[in-house]
Design a protein around this motif. Structure first.
Motif, short mmCIF file in Angstrom:
data_model
loop_
_atom_site.label_atom_id
_atom_site.label_comp_id
_atom_site.label_asym_id
_atom_site.label_seq_id
_atom_site.Cartn_x
_atom_site.Cartn_y
_atom_site.Cartn_z
N ARG A 85 38.54 59.92 34.94
CA ARG A 85 39.53 58.85 35.10
C ARG A 85 40.62 59.20 36.10
O ARG A 85 41.48 58.39 36.39
CB ARG A 85 40.14 58.49 33.75
N PRO B 125 46.83 50.04 38.14
CA PRO B 125 47.42 50.97 37.18
C PRO B 125 47.74 52.32 37.81
O PRO B 125 47.22 52.67 38.87
CB PRO B 125 46.36 51.09 36.10
N LYS C 268 35.13 49.11 33.38
CA LYS C 268 36.29 48.59 32.64
C LYS C 268 37.45 48.29 33.58
O LYS C 268 38.13 47.28 33.43
CB LYS C 268 36.71 49.58 31.56
N THR C 269 37.69 49.18 34.53
CA THR C 269 38.79 48.98 35.48
C THR C 269 38.55 47.76 36.34
O THR C 269 39.45 46.94 36.54
CB THR C 269 38.96 50.23 36.36
N LYS C 270 37.33 47.60 36.82
CA LYS C 270 37.02 46.45 37.67
C LYS C 270 37.13 45.14 36.90
O LYS C 270 37.70 44.17 37.39
CB LYS C 270 35.62 46.61 38.25
N ILE D 145 44.99 54.93 39.04
CA ILE D 145 44.03 54.47 40.04
C ILE D 145 44.69 54.56 41.42
O ILE D 145 45.83 54.15 41.58
CB ILE D 145 43.61 53.00 39.77
N HIS E 149 34.30 53.90 33.14
CA HIS E 149 35.66 53.75 33.64
C HIS E 149 35.72 52.75 34.79
O HIS E 149 36.59 51.89 34.84
CB HIS E 149 36.20 55.11 34.07
N LYS E 150 34.78 52.86 35.71
CA LYS E 150 34.76 51.96 36.86
C LYS E 150 34.53 50.52 36.40
O LYS E 150 35.21 49.59 36.85
CB LYS E 150 33.67 52.38 37.84
N LYS F 281 38.94 44.50 34.30
CA LYS F 281 40.30 44.22 33.83
C LYS F 281 41.28 43.96 34.97
O LYS F 281 42.16 43.12 34.85
CB LYS F 281 40.79 45.40 33.00
N TYR F 282 41.15 44.67 36.08
CA TYR F 282 42.15 44.61 37.13
C TYR F 282 41.69 43.95 38.42
O TYR F 282 42.52 43.54 39.22
CB TYR F 282 42.68 46.01 37.46
N TRP F 283 40.40 43.89 38.69
CA TRP F 283 39.97 43.34 39.97
C TRP F 283 39.39 41.94 39.82
O TRP F 283 39.82 41.02 40.52
CB TRP F 283 38.95 44.26 40.64
#
Length: 148
Positions: free
Chosen positions: A66, A142, A122-124, A145, A119-120, A126-128
């Motif tokens: 992460r 965040p 979930k991040t994508k 990142i 991780h990639k 939620k945020y992208w």
């Protein structure tokens, strides 16, 4: 009970019973990691880390994955990630374990790949994905990142 229950007492000092759930939060990692103190991890016959220290090691690998400065999310897949990044991860694991068999490398890289992929994803999501048309999307990145 002799008196009224705590839920029926009304005073300015009564604590609200409504709690906000915050979720699990990030793993804390192994305190000794990176300090020069090596940790003892036991492995089974398939070179999977076992017992409590094995769980901690898996959590530590997740923390490493992460970290946007060590393992960027800009790669399309784990397979095309630069070899130096993977070798640095493996060297860090070897440097922090008392006994680290060479056969554990394949297992370690598989654990890292799974953790990085999760991780990639979930991040994508939620945020992208929800904000991809927002011109100021960089302000929503965040802290763990790398904005680029």
């Amino acid at each position: 009970m002799d008196g009224p229950s705590s839920s029926s007492v009304s005073s300015p000092h009564t604590i609200s019973t409504t709690l906000t759930r915050r979720g699990r939060g990030f793993a804390r990692g192994i305190k000794e990691w990176g300090t020069g103190t090596k940790i003892q991890v036991k492995f089974d016959d398939k070179f999977q880390p076992v017992e409590d220290d094995g769980k901690k090691l898996k959590g530590q690998l997740g923390l490493i994955m992460r970290s946007g400065h060590r393992v960027p999310l800009t790669y399309l897949s784990w397979n095309v990630m630069h070899v130096d990044i993977k070798e640095n991860i493996w060297q860090e694991v070897k440097d922090n374990l008392v006994y680290c068999p060479d056969e554990f490398k394949e297992v370690c890289m598989r654990l890292c790949r799974t953790s990085w992929k999760d991780h990639k994803s979930k991040t994508k999501s939620k945020y992208w994905v929800p904000f991809k048309n927002d011109p100021d999307i960089a302000s929503r990145v965040p802290s763990n990142i790398v904005p680029t």
